[in-house]
Design a protein around this motif. Sequence first.
Motif, PDB file in Angstrom:
ATOM      1  N   LEU A 249      -5.800   7.896   2.225  1.00 17.13           N
ATOM      2  CA  LEU A 249      -5.935   7.123   3.454  1.00 17.13           C
ATOM      3  C   LEU A 249      -5.451   5.698   3.240  1.00 17.13           C
ATOM      4  O   LEU A 249      -5.665   5.119   2.174  1.00 17.13           O
ATOM      5  N   PHE A 250      -4.831   5.135   4.270  1.00 16.57           N
ATOM      6  CA  PHE A 250      -4.544   3.704   4.325  1.00 16.57           C
ATOM      7  C   PHE A 250      -5.431   3.113   5.402  1.00 16.57           C
ATOM      8  O   PHE A 250      -5.498   3.637   6.519  1.00 16.57           O
ATOM      9  N   ILE A 251      -6.147   2.010   5.076  1.00 13.54           N
ATOM     10  CA  ILE A 251      -7.015   1.394   6.072  1.00 13.54           C
ATOM     11  C   ILE A 251      -6.705  -0.092   6.202  1.00 13.54           C
ATOM     12  O   ILE A 251      -6.466  -0.781   5.213  1.00 13.54           O
ATOM     13  N   ALA A 252      -6.680  -0.574   7.438  1.00 17.45           N
ATOM     14  CA  ALA A 252      -6.539  -1.998   7.748  1.00 17.45           C
ATOM     15  C   ALA A 252      -7.695  -2.326   8.686  1.00 17.45           C
ATOM     16  O   ALA A 252      -7.563  -2.253   9.909  1.00 17.45           O
ATOM     17  N   VAL A 253      -8.831  -2.648   8.090  1.00 16.86           N
ATOM     18  CA  VAL A 253     -10.076  -2.833   8.840  1.00 16.86           C
ATOM     19  C   VAL A 253     -10.815  -4.054   8.310  1.00 16.86           C
ATOM     20  O   VAL A 253     -10.483  -4.594   7.255  1.00 16.86           O
TER      21      VAL A 253
ATOM     22  N   ALA B 291       0.836  -1.208   0.000  1.00 16.92           N
ATOM     23  CA  ALA B 291       0.000   0.000   0.000  1.00 16.92           C
ATOM     24  C   ALA B 291       0.868   1.254   0.000  1.00 16.92           C
ATOM     25  O   ALA B 291       0.581   2.226  -0.721  1.00 16.92           O
ATOM     26  N   ALA B 292       1.921   1.241   0.802  1.00 15.72           N
ATOM     27  CA  ALA B 292       2.813   2.396   0.840  1.00 15.72           C
ATOM     28  C   ALA B 292       3.464   2.621  -0.524  1.00 15.72           C
ATOM     29  O   ALA B 292       3.524   3.754  -1.025  1.00 15.72           O
ATOM     30  N   THR B 293       3.941   1.542  -1.132  1.00 14.33           N
ATOM     31  CA  THR B 293       4.577   1.651  -2.452  1.00 14.33           C
ATOM     32  C   THR B 293       3.591   2.141  -3.503  1.00 14.33           C
ATOM     33  O   THR B 293       3.903   3.030  -4.309  1.00 14.33           O
TER      34      THR B 293
END
Length: 607
Positions: free
Chosen positions: A463-467, A370-372
């Motif tokens: 946004l980055f989400i881990a849900v 996700a960051a990349t």
Amino acid sequence: MPCIKRLPILSLALALLLAGCASPPQSLSELPRTPQASAEKILADADKQTGAEANLLRLYAAQAASDAERPQQVLSILERIPQSELPLDQQVRFSTLQARSALALDRPDMALRALRHPSMGQLDSLPMTDQVAIQRLRALALGSAGEPLKAARERVFMHGILSAGERDANRQAIWENLQQVPTDELAQAAQNADDELRGWIELALIEREFRNLDLQVQAIKSWQEQNSAHPAARPLPDSIRQLIELHASRPQHIALLLPFEGPLASAAEALRDGFLAAQYQAQSKGLDQPRISLYDSTAYANLDQFYAQASADGVQWVVGPLDRDRVGRLATRESLPIPTLALNYAEREGPYPQGLFQFGLAPEDEARSAATQAWEQGHRQMAALHTSTDWGQRAYQSFRRSWEEMGGVLIGRIIIDKPSEISGQIADLLQIRQSEQRGQRIARALDGNVAVQPTPRQDLDALFIAVNPQQARQIKPTLAFQYAAELPVYATSHAYQVGMDRQQNADMDGIMVAEIPWLLTRDDRLYDQVTSNWPQAQGPLGRLYAMGIDAQRIFVRLPQMQQHPSTRINGATGQLTLAADGRIHRNLSWGVMERGQLSANSDNRVR
């Protein structure tokens, strides 16, 4: 910075006798020479001249600055020269100096513009050494500009006119260029390529399309028979030769150590079936395969007992165990009696014993991806939303480390515990309340005669989400309600469930999700065979079937990956690389939620 081979350089000189010339010089060679003149001295002399003499002296100075490896000075000097007023051959020199300097300054687009100047149309009339140097510049510029296929084509075109000493480096560069081209683009290019380029592309595709080592080696040998005189055949590229060497020395007896009893039994069965399906793929082609022995990890009181049994049975490699506790115990040992590819990751950080490799479906991989992905799409300031679960915390920490290592800024973090609080948490993150208060003050100042719409903060790119799926379904509607419907959202695969009803996922449309190729593109050669035998491999369990397939494909290539860290394997679970500590890292493909389903996005697929 690209490595650039220079054009043959004329001896430079000062124009001390220009005033006595009967007619303006037409080339640098007509100027009187003074050895080792500096760019500054030549420029000073140029300022005393006008017209053609001044232009040529400045070009002379640019050449001197290039020889001194001062690319910025070269470009500054060239800005003072009207290229169109130079003799045609010196326009070529102007463009070449400009392109070389632009490349040295990491400005490939400028270099390509210089090499497309109309004067380059007379390339065929130049000495062969000059032609080669300009073509090499063009190849370097194309590669640096993100056009590796065009760069490879340029190098293939000039390969035949290179000296014997230059061809080895050119072959290596062609191969490196082709490794950067997406598989789909490479396959399409093969249809229209000339014979020599097609041969290169077909060889490159073998490593990607035949993911089983036995099938790869079989295809390589077939390619060699059909292309014995091809430049890539004499010798084969290093990574292709390594495949042949690995195949010749591969282990002949492998243990599959999995918990076939207890709560992990269904996961173990999926991994086993995926592993054996990859094994049988080559066996069905009449290719001999190593012996596979199944061991139930729940039947052994400890790992020493298992390794003793495996050693007595002649096992040469172990794939497993699966449960994290056993992998953790392996990680604390000083050594292993048999090389082992564990199917999970130890909680403790390394160093780990020699011969221990770790492979799994870790949330950390998805967070790194996700960051990349966000960085490559131009975002620089992000916020993270994640659950308070173990995997949510791990995903966040992995994202944060990767994002900050790349230079990104994390400007907010939300830990989601209660669905009822998500709307307020996102509003605080977006600073909507402050915007509403500013709007109210403006309205009061104007006696209520104007309506001011709140706006979210402007320094947040994505946004980055881990849900989980329930939480993920609230994100997009909440963003829309908070006037941020267009904010990009990157999610781990936990955000949706494979096979879920479209209507349940409708509120997730627009969210980008990390997913394994097995479930996203579904283009693995084993996909149809495996899903026809085990329909559940199309759903959530498909991740474990794909992991078993990749375990079979990569364990024999681990020595190659260890010796050459740049090795990448396009697997069913992602693009696989080996870190220095023996952990396999996965780079995921990215899809986008559309009409309640995850769809492959060709712009977001792993290359």
